[in-house]
Each structure stands twice: as C-alpha cells, then as structure tokens.
Design a protein around this motif. Structure first.
Motif, mmCIF file in Angstrom:
data_model
loop_
_atom_site.group_PDB
_atom_site.id
_atom_site.type_symbol
_atom_site.label_atom_id
_atom_site.label_comp_id
_atom_site.label_asym_id
_atom_site.label_seq_id
_atom_site.Cartn_x
_atom_site.Cartn_y
_atom_site.Cartn_z
ATOM 1 N N LEU A 93 0.836 -1.206 0.000
ATOM 2 C CA LEU A 93 0.000 0.000 0.000
ATOM 3 C C LEU A 93 0.874 1.261 0.000
ATOM 4 C CD1 LEU A 93 -2.778 1.435 0.404
ATOM 5 C CD2 LEU A 93 -2.448 1.122 2.866
ATOM 6 N N ALA A 94 1.860 1.288 0.888
ATOM 7 C CA ALA A 94 2.741 2.466 0.967
ATOM 8 C C ALA A 94 3.465 2.666 -0.362
ATOM 9 C CB ALA A 94 3.739 2.290 2.107
ATOM 10 N N ARG A 95 3.929 1.582 -0.939
ATOM 11 C CA ARG A 95 4.690 1.690 -2.197
ATOM 12 C C ARG A 95 3.799 2.141 -3.359
ATOM 13 N NH1 ARG A 95 7.838 -3.040 -0.127
ATOM 14 N NH2 ARG A 95 6.340 -4.441 -1.120
ATOM 15 N N LEU A 96 2.598 1.617 -3.425
ATOM 16 C CA LEU A 96 1.739 2.020 -4.561
ATOM 17 C C LEU A 96 1.335 3.491 -4.444
ATOM 18 C CD1 LEU A 96 -1.672 2.231 -4.203
ATOM 19 C CD2 LEU A 96 -1.421 -0.204 -3.863
ATOM 20 N N MET A 97 1.204 3.968 -3.184
ATOM 21 C CA MET A 97 0.879 5.395 -3.013
ATOM 22 C C MET A 97 2.063 6.288 -3.385
ATOM 23 S SD MET A 97 -1.512 5.296 0.423
ATOM 24 C CE MET A 97 -1.750 7.075 0.507
ATOM 25 N N VAL A 98 3.268 5.864 -3.056
ATOM 26 C CA VAL A 98 4.457 6.633 -3.463
ATOM 27 C C VAL A 98 4.545 6.673 -4.988
ATOM 28 C CG1 VAL A 98 6.991 6.636 -3.511
ATOM 29 C CG2 VAL A 98 5.791 6.212 -1.353
ATOM 30 N N ASP A 99 4.401 5.518 -5.611
ATOM 31 C CA ASP A 99 4.474 5.466 -7.080
ATOM 32 C C ASP A 99 3.434 6.390 -7.713
ATOM 33 O OD1 ASP A 99 6.542 3.659 -7.001
ATOM 34 O OD2 ASP A 99 5.271 1.882 -7.271
ATOM 35 N N ALA A 100 2.220 6.366 -7.166
ATOM 36 C CA ALA A 100 1.146 7.194 -7.736
ATOM 37 C C ALA A 100 1.455 8.680 -7.566
ATOM 38 C CB ALA A 100 -0.184 6.847 -7.073
ATOM 39 N N ASP A 101 2.036 9.059 -6.424
ATOM 40 C CA ASP A 101 2.340 10.483 -6.229
ATOM 41 C C ASP A 101 3.506 10.947 -7.097
ATOM 42 O OD1 ASP A 101 0.483 11.904 -4.658
ATOM 43 O OD2 ASP A 101 1.044 10.721 -2.916
ATOM 44 N N ILE A 102 4.470 10.057 -7.312
ATOM 45 C CA ILE A 102 5.580 10.412 -8.225
ATOM 46 C C ILE A 102 5.027 10.600 -9.647
ATOM 47 C CG2 ILE A 102 7.663 9.472 -9.342
ATOM 48 C CD1 ILE A 102 8.429 8.321 -6.571
ATOM 49 N N ASP A 103 4.164 9.690 -10.020
ATOM 50 C CA ASP A 103 3.530 9.739 -11.336
ATOM 51 C C ASP A 103 2.670 11.004 -11.501
ATOM 52 O OD1 ASP A 103 3.149 8.417 -13.688
ATOM 53 O OD2 ASP A 103 1.293 7.450 -13.033
ATOM 54 N N LEU A 104 1.900 11.309 -10.475
ATOM 55 C CA LEU A 104 1.013 12.476 -10.518
ATOM 56 C C LEU A 104 1.816 13.774 -10.639
ATOM 57 C CD1 LEU A 104 -1.991 13.384 -10.188
ATOM 58 C CD2 LEU A 104 -1.517 13.619 -7.741
ATOM 59 N N LEU A 105 2.898 13.863 -9.875
ATOM 60 C CA LEU A 105 3.730 15.068 -9.933
ATOM 61 C C LEU A 105 4.347 15.216 -11.316
ATOM 62 C CD1 LEU A 105 4.946 17.454 -8.381
ATOM 63 C CD2 LEU A 105 6.836 15.957 -7.718
ATOM 64 N N ARG A 106 4.810 14.100 -11.866
ATOM 65 C CA ARG A 106 5.385 14.138 -13.215
ATOM 66 C C ARG A 106 4.346 14.640 -14.224
ATOM 67 N NH1 ARG A 106 6.754 8.812 -14.087
ATOM 68 N NH2 ARG A 106 8.582 9.038 -12.775
ATOM 69 N N SER A 107 3.139 14.126 -14.123
ATOM 70 C CA SER A 107 2.074 14.564 -15.054
ATOM 71 C C SER A 107 1.797 16.054 -14.911
ATOM 72 C CB SER A 107 0.771 13.819 -14.786
ATOM 73 O OG SER A 107 0.975 12.464 -14.782
ATOM 74 N N HIS A 108 1.760 16.524 -13.676
ATOM 75 C CA HIS A 108 1.515 17.958 -13.458
ATOM 76 C C HIS A 108 2.636 18.795 -14.067
ATOM 77 C CE1 HIS A 108 -1.440 17.445 -9.875
ATOM 78 N NE2 HIS A 108 -2.047 17.454 -11.038
ATOM 79 N N ARG A 109 3.851 18.327 -13.887
ATOM 80 C CA ARG A 109 4.996 19.104 -14.392
ATOM 81 C C ARG A 109 5.027 19.091 -15.914
ATOM 82 N NH1 ARG A 109 10.314 17.933 -11.001
ATOM 83 N NH2 ARG A 109 10.678 20.159 -11.115
ATOM 84 N N GLU A 110 4.478 18.012 -16.486
ATOM 85 C CA GLU A 110 4.409 17.958 -17.954
ATOM 86 C C GLU A 110 3.138 18.644 -18.462
ATOM 87 O OE1 GLU A 110 4.670 13.792 -18.724
ATOM 88 O OE2 GLU A 110 6.813 13.693 -18.251
ATOM 89 N N GLY A 111 2.347 19.193 -17.518
ATOM 90 C CA GLY A 111 1.133 19.929 -17.892
ATOM 91 C C GLY A 111 -0.025 19.055 -18.259
ATOM 92 N N LYS A 112 0.028 17.776 -17.840
ATOM 93 C CA LYS A 112 -1.076 16.870 -18.164
ATOM 94 C C LYS A 112 -1.929 16.678 -16.923
ATOM 95 C CE LYS A 112 1.890 13.990 -20.972
ATOM 96 N NZ LYS A 112 2.691 12.820 -20.702
ATOM 97 N N ALA A 113 -3.204 17.032 -16.999
ATOM 98 C CA ALA A 113 -4.106 16.771 -15.889
ATOM 99 C C ALA A 113 -4.430 15.284 -15.892
ATOM 100 C CB ALA A 113 -5.381 17.581 -16.048
ATOM 101 N N ARG A 114 -4.485 14.652 -14.730
ATOM 102 C CA ARG A 114 -4.723 13.217 -14.682
ATOM 103 C C ARG A 114 -5.407 12.866 -13.372
ATOM 104 N NH1 ARG A 114 -2.638 8.712 -13.375
ATOM 105 N NH2 ARG A 114 -1.102 9.614 -12.007
ATOM 106 N N VAL A 115 -6.248 11.858 -13.398
ATOM 107 C CA VAL A 115 -6.906 11.419 -12.173
ATOM 108 C C VAL A 115 -6.187 10.189 -11.660
ATOM 109 C CG1 VAL A 115 -9.007 10.378 -11.242
ATOM 110 C CG2 VAL A 115 -9.148 12.360 -12.732
ATOM 111 N N THR A 116 -5.976 10.148 -10.332
ATOM 112 C CA THR A 116 -5.258 9.018 -9.746
ATOM 113 C C THR A 116 -6.131 7.781 -9.697
ATOM 114 O OG1 THR A 116 -5.811 10.066 -7.664
ATOM 115 C CG2 THR A 116 -3.547 10.231 -8.391
ATOM 116 N N ALA A 117 -5.496 6.649 -9.926
ATOM 117 C CA ALA A 117 -6.224 5.378 -9.917
ATOM 118 C C ALA A 117 -6.727 5.058 -8.536
ATOM 119 C CB ALA A 117 -5.310 4.274 -10.389
#
Ligand code: NAP
Ligand code: GDD
Length: 337
Positions: A313-337
């Motif tokens: 659980l902890a690892r999947l949440m870290v992965d999702a937040d890293i992914d979300l931040l990357r999307s934001h920085r690339e200007g892509k809006a995205r909804v978390t799984a």
C-alpha cells in the motif's frame, strides 16, 4: 432490473471508488455534492471523461447533510434501493478545532438522512460509514464488533452517535441498516492532509527537489491501514445480506507512522530521518495510540478478505504520487487510480 444507489460524500476518497464499483455493477448512481467555490469533483471527472464508462448512469445533485429538506426531496425524487452515507467532516485533528460543525454533519447529519428516509416512506437499505476511531482508547486488542467504544475526539464522539442511531432505526423501524466499522484505508485518492498521503506526496516532492522538509506530529501512533478500493466492496456486501448487521473491516495488522515513513521513503531511495521534523501543531489533544481490527465476522459472513497489505500500500501510493507530480509538471491533468 437496474438498481439505484444514493451516495453522500461521493466526491471523497471512498465515494469515488464506490461510485465506480456500483457503476460497474450496472447501478444507476446518484451522488450528493456540496456547492464549493472551486471544482470539487476531481475524483469523479475521469468517469465523465472516459467514453468506456457508463457516465450517463452517474447523476450529481447539490445538497448538504445540514439541509434536511433537501435530503428529503432527493430521497423522494430518486427512491433509491440503497443509500450509502459516507459524507462527513472526516479529519480527526480538525474536529478539535470545529467540534460543533463536526457534530452537526457527522452526528446530526446522519439522523437527518434517516428521518428523510423514514418520512418519505422509501425503504432503501442503508449503510453508515462508522469508524475504528470509535474504539479510541482501546478496551480490547484486537478490536471487534463487540469491543466497547471509548471515543477520543469530537469526530469519534459524533461517529458513536451515528453508529447507535443507525442501530436504533434498524430496531425501531425495521430499516435494513448496517454499520461498517472501517479501520483506516488509504489510496492515491486519499485526502492530502491524512498522514499516509501527506508522507507519500512529500516523498514525491522531495525526490523531485521541490521540498526540503516534512513536518509531522506523533510518529508512534499505530494504525491498521488497508486499501480503499477493497473496502468499498465490503460496504456493498453488507447491503446484499439477508439480515442487516454491523461489521469490522480491517487487515488485522498494525504499523506505526514511523514504519510507514521507513517504507515510503526507502521505496524512493531516501532516508526519512534526513527530512522529517516534528511540529506540535500536528499533535492531537487526545490521541488514539493503537488500532488493530479483527475482521473474522466480515470474512465469515460477507466472504470479504483484504488483499493489499501495508508495505504494498505504501509503495503504490508513493508510485502514484511520483507519477502524478510528473504529469503535473508535464502539464497533463490526470486522475489518480
Ligand atoms: P473524505 O475523502 O474526507 O470524503 C468526505 C466526503 O464528505 C466528501 O465528499 C465531502 O465533500 C463530503 N462532505 C463533507 N461535509 C459534507 C456536508 N456537510 N454535506 C455533504 N457532504 C459533505 O472521506 P473518506 O476517507 O472518503 O471517508 C468516507 C467516510 O468514511 C467518512 O464518513 C469517514 O468519516 C468515514 N471513514 C473513513 C475512514 C478512512 O480511513 N478513510 C475510516 C473509517 C470511516 P467535499 O468533497 O465537498 O469536501
Ligand atoms: N493527519 C496527520 N498529520 N496525522 C499525523 C501527522 C500529521 O502531520 N503526524 C502524525 N500523525 C498521526 C496522527 O496523530 C494519527 O495518530 C495518525 O497519524 C493517523 O492520522 P490520520 O491519517 O489523520 O488518520 P486518523 O487515524 O486520525 O483518522 C482516519 O482514520 C479513521 C479510522 O480510524 C480518518 O480517515 C478518519 O475519518 C477515520 O474514521
């Protein structure tokens, strides 16, 4: 025949997963949403955006658990088969700052909804989002359905009222009403001020060089942390039984905030001790030191079992937040799984 459900709190973590879960089961899903000065449907937008999801079966209605007449009108209009009462001021620390508001929504709000059901004569099955916080200063380890409550916050005290008023409407009016006594459950959609998400979000920002420090309160508190999408399945199962009842939903494992820090930071190759500082603002006037749930009844009667465990659980949440931040920085809006 298509069944109809009403979800209060549909814009929250659990509400959004439950909406998806019920839509996948071909329900007509109605959700109560509050008017806000900014968009508050971020956890639901992907349902409308995805051409493969049945968005024409998702309907959102303005209302509030403080507004009894609006609740009654909505129940009468929709005539739901199932009502899931997930709406709440759900933050324990905030409940010490806003005890009266918390009581109004988390306690009185429940009886407003139950009265709307009773007065309209609609007979839906009713789910109440009860909480392991009700066990508070725990009287037994692990906690189960028969463990006495000892609430330690205005939030928990309000949830104890809602638990008992749900039992009372079941016994007084023969309403099919259930309490799910859910232990902490988390996900990439968890609110950013709850400790797990606060940590995983900080890991992503620190890793990207955008944050230096993470300020936290009590690192010794222990919680039974599960994965939110699995917990909404348990809610639904409760309402499919022959008889109504109350069920503990948990993993039967307990871990400290410190252990969560260790797993989350090390997953990103970081040493948490270099970044975390203590801030008394995040301490609570009264703390819940230890929660661990015995879900034997849910396993035996609902056939429910948790799958995702603590470290995963902890690892999947870290992965999702890293992914979300990357999307934001690339200007892509995205909804978390
Ligand atoms: P959450 O993310 O904080 O969502 C709370 C929801 O309630 C949001 O949709 C919020 O709307 C809505 N809400 C708040 N005040 C309202 C009001 N006055 N009228 C109508 N809606 C209102 O909470 P969650 O984690 O999904 O939890 C769902 C429920 O389970 C809550 O009742 C919580 O107390 C309970 N619970 C949670 C856990 C857990 O670990 N997550 C464990 C046990 C029990 P906005 O989006 O507009 O703020
Ligand atoms: N939020 C928060 N922020 N908690 C912190 C922090 C911090 O900076 N530092 C330490 N903690 C500790 C809290 O003191 C608590 O002991 C633990 O981390 C978990 O806090 P939260 O994540 O805020 O969750 P909670 O256990 O208080 O309440 C959640 O779980 C309940 C079920 O037991 C909420 O989701 C409630 O709505 C839910 O009923």
């Amino acid at each position: 025949m298509t069944r109809t459900a009403l979800i209060t709190g549909i814009t929250g973590q659990d509400g959004s997963y439950l909406a998806e879960f019920l839509l996948a089961k071909n329900y007509e899903v109605h959700g109560l949403i509050r008017r806000a000065s900014t968009f508050n449907t971020g956890r639901l937008d992907h349902i409308y955006a995805d051409p493969h999801t049945p968005r024409n079966r998702l309907h959102l209605h303005y209302g509030d658990l403080s507004d009894a007449s609006a609740l009654a009108r909505l129940i009468a209009k929709i005539a739901p088969d199932e009502v899931y009462n997930l709406a709440a001021q759900s933050h324990v620390r905030v409940s010490f700052d806003c005890p009266e508001f918390t009581a109004d929504i988390d306690a009185t709000g429940t009886v407003r909804l139950l009265e709307a059901i009773r007065e309209t004569g609609v007979r839906p099955r009713f789910y109440q989002a009860s909480s392991s916080e009700m066990f508070g200063k725990v009287q037994e380890v692990p906690q189960k359905e028969t463990t006495p409550f000892y609430p330690r916050s205005p939030y928990a005290a309000a949830k104890v009222y809602s638990y008992w008023i749900t039992v009372n409407y079941r016994e007084s009016y023969d309403l099919f009403a259930c309490n799910g006594i859910l232990f902490n459950h988390e996900s990439p959609r968890r609110g950013e001020t709850f400790v797990t998400r606060k940590i995983t979000r900080a890991v992503a920002h620190i890793k990207a060089g955008l944050q230096d420090k993470l300020y936290l309160g009590n690192l010794d508190a222990k919680r039974d942390w599960g994965y939110a999408p699995e917990y909404v399945d348990a809610m639904w199962r409760m309402l499919q039984q022959d008889q109504p009842g109350d069920y503990v939903v948990a993993t039967n494992e307990t871990h400290s905030v410190r252990e969560f820090l260790e797993v989350a930071f090390s997953h990103a190759g970081l040493d948490w001790q270099k970044y975390v500082e203590l801030d008394p603002r995040y301490q609570r006037p009264a703390e819940v030191d230890l929660l661990i749930g015995d879900y034997s009844k849910a396993r035996a009667q609902l056939g429910w079992e948790p799958t995702t465990r603590f470290a995963e659980l902890a690892r999947l949440m870290v992965d999702a937040d890293i992914d979300l931040l990357r999307s934001h920085r690339e200007g892509k809006a995205r909804v978390t799984a």
